[in-house]
Scaffold this motif. Structure first.
Motif, PDB file in Angstrom:
ATOM      1  N   LEU A  35      50.935  32.999  20.901  1.00 29.72           N
ATOM      2  CA  LEU A  35      51.595  31.766  21.308  1.00 29.72           C
ATOM      3  C   LEU A  35      51.009  31.213  22.600  1.00 29.72           C
ATOM      4  CD1 LEU A  35      55.298  32.668  20.424  1.00 29.72           C
ATOM      5  CD2 LEU A  35      53.518  31.671  18.976  1.00 29.72           C
ATOM      6  N   ASP A  36      51.229  29.936  22.803  1.00 27.77           N
ATOM      7  CA  ASP A  36      50.638  29.217  23.933  1.00 27.77           C
ATOM      8  C   ASP A  36      51.519  29.347  25.173  1.00 27.77           C
ATOM      9  OD1 ASP A  36      48.912  27.683  25.366  1.00 27.77           O
ATOM     10  OD2 ASP A  36      49.522  25.761  24.510  1.00 27.77           O
ATOM     11  N   HIS A  37      51.804  30.593  25.562  1.00 25.55           N
ATOM     12  CA  HIS A  37      52.560  30.876  26.778  1.00 25.55           C
ATOM     13  C   HIS A  37      51.854  31.997  27.533  1.00 25.55           C
ATOM     14  CE1 HIS A  37      55.955  28.551  25.230  1.00 25.55           C
ATOM     15  NE2 HIS A  37      55.981  29.301  24.146  1.00 25.55           N
ATOM     16  N   ARG A  38      51.801  31.881  28.849  1.00 27.36           N
ATOM     17  CA  ARG A  38      51.319  32.970  29.700  1.00 27.36           C
ATOM     18  C   ARG A  38      52.512  33.399  30.544  1.00 27.36           C
ATOM     19  NH1 ARG A  38      47.519  32.133  33.304  1.00 27.36           N
ATOM     20  NH2 ARG A  38      46.163  33.904  32.842  1.00 27.36           N
ATOM     21  N   LEU A  39      52.936  34.651  30.355  1.00 30.84           N
ATOM     22  CA  LEU A  39      54.243  35.081  30.841  1.00 30.84           C
ATOM     23  C   LEU A  39      54.145  36.070  31.999  1.00 30.84           C
ATOM     24  CD1 LEU A  39      55.935  35.689  27.364  1.00 30.84           C
ATOM     25  CD2 LEU A  39      55.894  33.574  28.710  1.00 30.84           C
ATOM     26  N   LYS A  40      55.183  36.037  32.819  1.00 32.40           N
ATOM     27  CA  LYS A  40      55.388  37.024  33.869  1.00 32.40           C
ATOM     28  C   LYS A  40      56.672  37.797  33.561  1.00 32.40           C
ATOM     29  CE  LYS A  40      51.925  36.356  36.720  1.00 32.40           C
ATOM     30  NZ  LYS A  40      50.959  37.458  36.955  1.00 32.40           N
ATOM     31  N   VAL A  41      56.639  39.107  33.821  1.00 35.66           N
ATOM     32  CA  VAL A  41      57.806  39.962  33.653  1.00 35.66           C
ATOM     33  C   VAL A  41      58.291  40.341  35.046  1.00 35.66           C
ATOM     34  CG1 VAL A  41      58.706  42.118  32.699  1.00 35.66           C
ATOM     35  CG2 VAL A  41      56.951  40.840  31.445  1.00 35.66           C
ATOM     36  N   THR A  42      59.537  39.975  35.364  1.00 34.13           N
ATOM     37  CA  THR A  42      60.054  40.153  36.710  1.00 34.13           C
ATOM     38  C   THR A  42      61.413  40.853  36.676  1.00 34.13           C
ATOM     39  OG1 THR A  42      61.323  38.094  36.878  1.00 34.13           O
ATOM     40  CG2 THR A  42      58.961  37.945  37.289  1.00 34.13           C
ATOM     41  N   SER A  43      61.803  41.349  37.852  1.00 35.62           N
ATOM     42  CA  SER A  43      63.106  41.979  38.007  1.00 35.62           C
ATOM     43  C   SER A  43      63.768  41.444  39.268  1.00 35.62           C
ATOM     44  CB  SER A  43      62.964  43.502  38.105  1.00 35.62           C
ATOM     45  OG  SER A  43      64.181  44.108  38.495  1.00 35.62           O
ATOM     46  N   ILE A  44      65.036  41.052  39.132  1.00 36.54           N
ATOM     47  CA  ILE A  44      65.820  40.606  40.279  1.00 36.54           C
ATOM     48  C   ILE A  44      66.859  41.681  40.592  1.00 36.54           C
ATOM     49  CG2 ILE A  44      67.458  38.884  41.142  1.00 36.54           C
ATOM     50  CD1 ILE A  44      66.062  36.835  39.325  1.00 36.54           C
ATOM     51  N   CYS A  45      66.840  42.161  41.819  1.00 40.29           N
ATOM     52  CA  CYS A  45      67.817  43.148  42.270  1.00 40.29           C
ATOM     53  C   CYS A  45      69.198  42.506  42.319  1.00 40.29           C
ATOM     54  CB  CYS A  45      67.407  43.660  43.648  1.00 40.29           C
ATOM     55  SG  CYS A  45      68.603  44.757  44.416  1.00 40.29           S
ATOM     56  N   LYS A  46      70.210  43.216  41.868  1.00 37.32           N
ATOM     57  CA  LYS A  46      71.556  42.641  41.822  1.00 37.32           C
ATOM     58  C   LYS A  46      72.065  42.266  43.209  1.00 37.32           C
ATOM     59  CE  LYS A  46      73.240  44.056  37.381  1.00 37.32           C
ATOM     60  NZ  LYS A  46      74.405  44.510  36.607  1.00 37.32           N
ATOM     61  N   ASP A  47      71.682  43.044  44.220  1.00 33.25           N
ATOM     62  CA  ASP A  47      72.129  42.727  45.573  1.00 33.25           C
ATOM     63  C   ASP A  47      71.559  41.395  46.073  1.00 33.25           C
ATOM     64  OD1 ASP A  47      73.552  45.061  45.677  1.00 33.25           O
ATOM     65  OD2 ASP A  47      72.024  46.184  46.802  1.00 33.25           O
ATOM     66  N   GLY A  48      70.446  40.972  45.472  1.00 34.53           N
ATOM     67  CA  GLY A  48      69.819  39.736  45.908  1.00 34.53           C
ATOM     68  C   GLY A  48      70.014  38.567  44.970  1.00 34.53           C
ATOM     69  N   LEU A  49      70.931  38.710  44.014  1.00 35.94           N
ATOM     70  CA  LEU A  49      71.102  37.659  42.998  1.00 35.94           C
ATOM     71  C   LEU A  49      71.440  36.313  43.612  1.00 35.94           C
ATOM     72  CD1 LEU A  49      71.260  36.909  39.999  1.00 35.94           C
ATOM     73  CD2 LEU A  49      73.692  37.539  40.066  1.00 35.94           C
ATOM     74  N   VAL A  50      72.177  36.309  44.729  1.00 40.65           N
ATOM     75  CA  VAL A  50      72.593  35.049  45.350  1.00 40.65           C
ATOM     76  C   VAL A  50      71.392  34.171  45.700  1.00 40.65           C
ATOM     77  CG1 VAL A  50      72.632  36.025  47.694  1.00 40.65           C
ATOM     78  CG2 VAL A  50      74.075  34.051  47.142  1.00 40.65           C
ATOM     79  N   ASN A  51      70.226  34.792  45.929  1.00 39.95           N
ATOM     80  CA  ASN A  51      69.021  34.026  46.269  1.00 39.95           C
ATOM     81  C   ASN A  51      68.403  33.321  45.069  1.00 39.95           C
ATOM     82  OD1 ASN A  51      68.561  35.050  49.186  1.00 39.95           O
ATOM     83  ND2 ASN A  51      68.779  36.945  48.027  1.00 39.95           N
ATOM     84  N   PHE A  52      68.878  33.658  43.869  1.00 40.45           N
ATOM     85  CA  PHE A  52      68.226  33.153  42.654  1.00 40.45           C
ATOM     86  C   PHE A  52      69.156  32.353  41.740  1.00 40.45           C
ATOM     87  CE2 PHE A  52      65.892  36.839  44.081  1.00 40.45           C
ATOM     88  CZ  PHE A  52      64.567  36.428  43.990  1.00 40.45           C
ATOM     89  N   THR A  53      70.421  32.232  42.116  1.00 41.05           N
ATOM     90  CA  THR A  53      71.354  31.556  41.207  1.00 41.05           C
ATOM     91  C   THR A  53      70.956  30.096  40.966  1.00 41.05           C
ATOM     92  OG1 THR A  53      72.809  31.241  43.112  1.00 41.05           O
ATOM     93  CG2 THR A  53      73.339  33.040  41.610  1.00 41.05           C
ATOM     94  N   HIS A  54      70.499  29.413  42.004  1.00 42.27           N
ATOM     95  CA  HIS A  54      70.124  28.003  41.805  1.00 42.27           C
ATOM     96  C   HIS A  54      68.956  27.854  40.833  1.00 42.27           C
ATOM     97  CE1 HIS A  54      68.017  24.192  42.776  1.00 42.27           C
ATOM     98  NE2 HIS A  54      69.237  23.710  42.823  1.00 42.27           N
ATOM     99  N   PRO A  55      67.816  28.559  41.031  1.00 41.72           N
ATOM    100  CA  PRO A  55      66.726  28.405  40.059  1.00 41.72           C
ATOM    101  C   PRO A  55      67.101  28.903  38.659  1.00 41.72           C
ATOM    102  CG  PRO A  55      66.181  30.097  41.684  1.00 41.72           C
ATOM    103  CD  PRO A  55      67.382  29.373  42.187  1.00 41.72           C
TER     104      PRO A  55
END
Length: 331
Positions: free
Chosen positions: A6-26
Motif C-alpha cells: 500500500l501507498d503508506h509509509r508508517l511509523k510505529v510509536t508508543s505514548i506513555c500513559k503518564d504523558g497522555l495529556v501532551n498528546f490529547t489534542h493531536p
C-alpha cells in the motif's frame, strides 16, 4: 492471490500513559477531524502499558516530540492480501489465519520481522521498508505483487527492488516460544460509518482517555481476570474498533455494526516481557497452529506485546495448543 504494497509509509510509536495529556489534542484531531489532516492511516491501541499509535508520515507530523513518546526507528510498509475478488464465506476461518501459511510463515523463515494489524475490514502485514526486497523475492511465486503508486497498482518483481537480498546474514535460530495469557474479557470486533463518528465522540473520548483504572498496573503482576484493551483504526476512510463487552455497552447499539454472526472473541496475549521489534517468527508461531486447526483469529501487534483474538468457543483448545508448543523440546 494478489499482494498489494500500500501507498503508506508508517511509523510505529508508543505514548506513555503518564504523558497522555501532551498528546490529547493531536490524537483528537487525527481521530475526529480527518479533513484537517492529510493522515490516511491511523491506528491507536490502548493496553495496560501504553498507547501504541501506528500512523503515516503526515499523521506523525502531528505528534509533538516528547520524552513520553517512543518511536521505533524503521519505516514500515503495509501489505494487504486480496483473494481475486472471492469473498470468504462466514464458515471459513478469517483474519490472520487466512494468510498464515502463504505470507507470515514464509517471511518468518527469511528472518523478516512483521507487525500485524487486523481490522474489521482486512488484515495489514507491516514489514520494514528495508526488508522489501526480501519480501518480494520470498512471496512472488505465491502472489501477484503490486505496489500502489499515486492511486495506480503497478506490478512489482524482485528484480525491480534493489534493497539487497540478505536480511542479516545470521544463521537461522529457533525463535523463543513466548508465554501466553488469556484474560477473561469478551471482545467485539466492529465498524462504524465515519459520518456517524461525531455521534459517539464524547463516549469514545471517555473510553480512550479517561477510563484507566489505578489498579491496572498491580493487576499486570497477577493472572489477569480482565485487561484494558481498546483499539481504534481509521485507515483510508474505514473505521475499525476492537473493545470488550463492558466498553461496548457504553456506545449506542444502533451505530456500531459487527458481523452477522455477532461473534464474541477471547484474547491470547503473547509475551511475558516486552517483545521488541527485531525478533522474527512470533506471529508465525501463533498463527500457524491456528491455521492448521482452521481457527479464525484477528491479530494486533502493539509496541510491547502481541494480541490474538480467537472465537470464544475455541479459547480453551487454543491455550492448550500454545502451551503444548512451549513444552515441546527445541530441535
Amino acid at each position: 492471490m494478489d499482494l498489494h504494497i500500500l501507498d503508506h509509509r508508517l511509523k510505529v510509536t508508543s505514548i506513555c500513559k503518564d504523558g497522555l495529556v501532551n498528546f490529547t489534542h493531536p490524537l483528537i484531531k487525527l481521530i475526529f477531524l480527518r479533513n484537517r489532516t492529510r493522515c490516511k492511516f491511523f491506528s491507536l491501541t490502548e493496553t495496560p502499558e501504553n498507547y501504541t499509535v501506528v500512523l503515516d508520515e503526515e499523521g506523525f507530523k502531528e505528534l509533538p516530540s516528547s520524552e513520553y513518546l517512543q518511536v521505533e526507528g524503521s519505516t514500515w510498509l503495509p501489505l494487504n492480501v486480496v483473494s481475486n475478488g472471492h469473498a470468504s464465506s462466514s464458515s471459513q476461518a478469517v483474519g490472520v489465519t487466512k494468510i498464515a501459511k502463504s505470507v507470515i510463515a514464509p517471511l518468518a523463515e527469511q528472518h523478516v520481522s512483521v507487525f500485524m494489524l487486523s481490522t474489521y475490514q482486512t488484515d495489514f502485514i507491516l514489514v520494514r521498508e528495508k526488508d522489501l526486497s526480501v519480501v518480494v523475492h520470498t512471496l512472488e511465486e505465491e502472489f501477484n505483487i503490486y505496489r500502489e503508486v499515486g492511486g495506480e497498482s503497478v506490478p512489482v518483481h524482485s528484480q525491480d527492488v534493489h534493497n539487497g537480498l540478505q536480511k542479516n546474514g545470521k544463521e537461522a535460530t529457533k525463535p523463543t516460544v513466548h508465554p501466553v495469557l488469556s484474560p477473561q474479557n469478551q471482545f467485539c470486533v466492529m465498524s462504524l460509518d465515519p459520518d456517524t463518528l461525531p455521534a459517539i465522540a464524547t463516549t469514545l473520548i471517555d473510553v480512550l482517555f479517561y477510563s484507566s483504572s489505578p489498579k491496572e498496573e498491580s493487576q499486570l503482576n497477577q493472572d489477569l481476570d480482565c485487561i484494558k484493551f481498546f483499539s481504534f483504526s481509521l485507515i483510508d476512510g474505514y473505521i475499525s474498533l476492537v473493545m470488550d463487552t463492558e466498553a461496548q455497552r457504553q456506545f449506542p447499539a444502533d451505530l456500531l455494526f459487527t458481523s452477522s454472526s455477532g461473534e464474541l472473541w477471547r484474547m491470547v496475549r503473547i509475551g511475558g516481557q516486552p517483545l521488541g521489534f527485531d525478533e522474527c517468527g512470533i506471529v508465525a508461531q501463533i498463527s500457524q497452529p491456528l491455521a492448521d486447526s482452521d481457527i479464525s483469529a484477528y491479530y494486533i501487534s502493539t509496541f510491547s506485546f502481541d494480541h490474538a483474538l480467537v472465537p470464544e468457543e475455541d479459547i480453551a483448545s487454543v491455550i492448550d495448543m500454545l502451551q503444548q508448543q512451549r513444552q515441546e523440546p527445541a530441535c
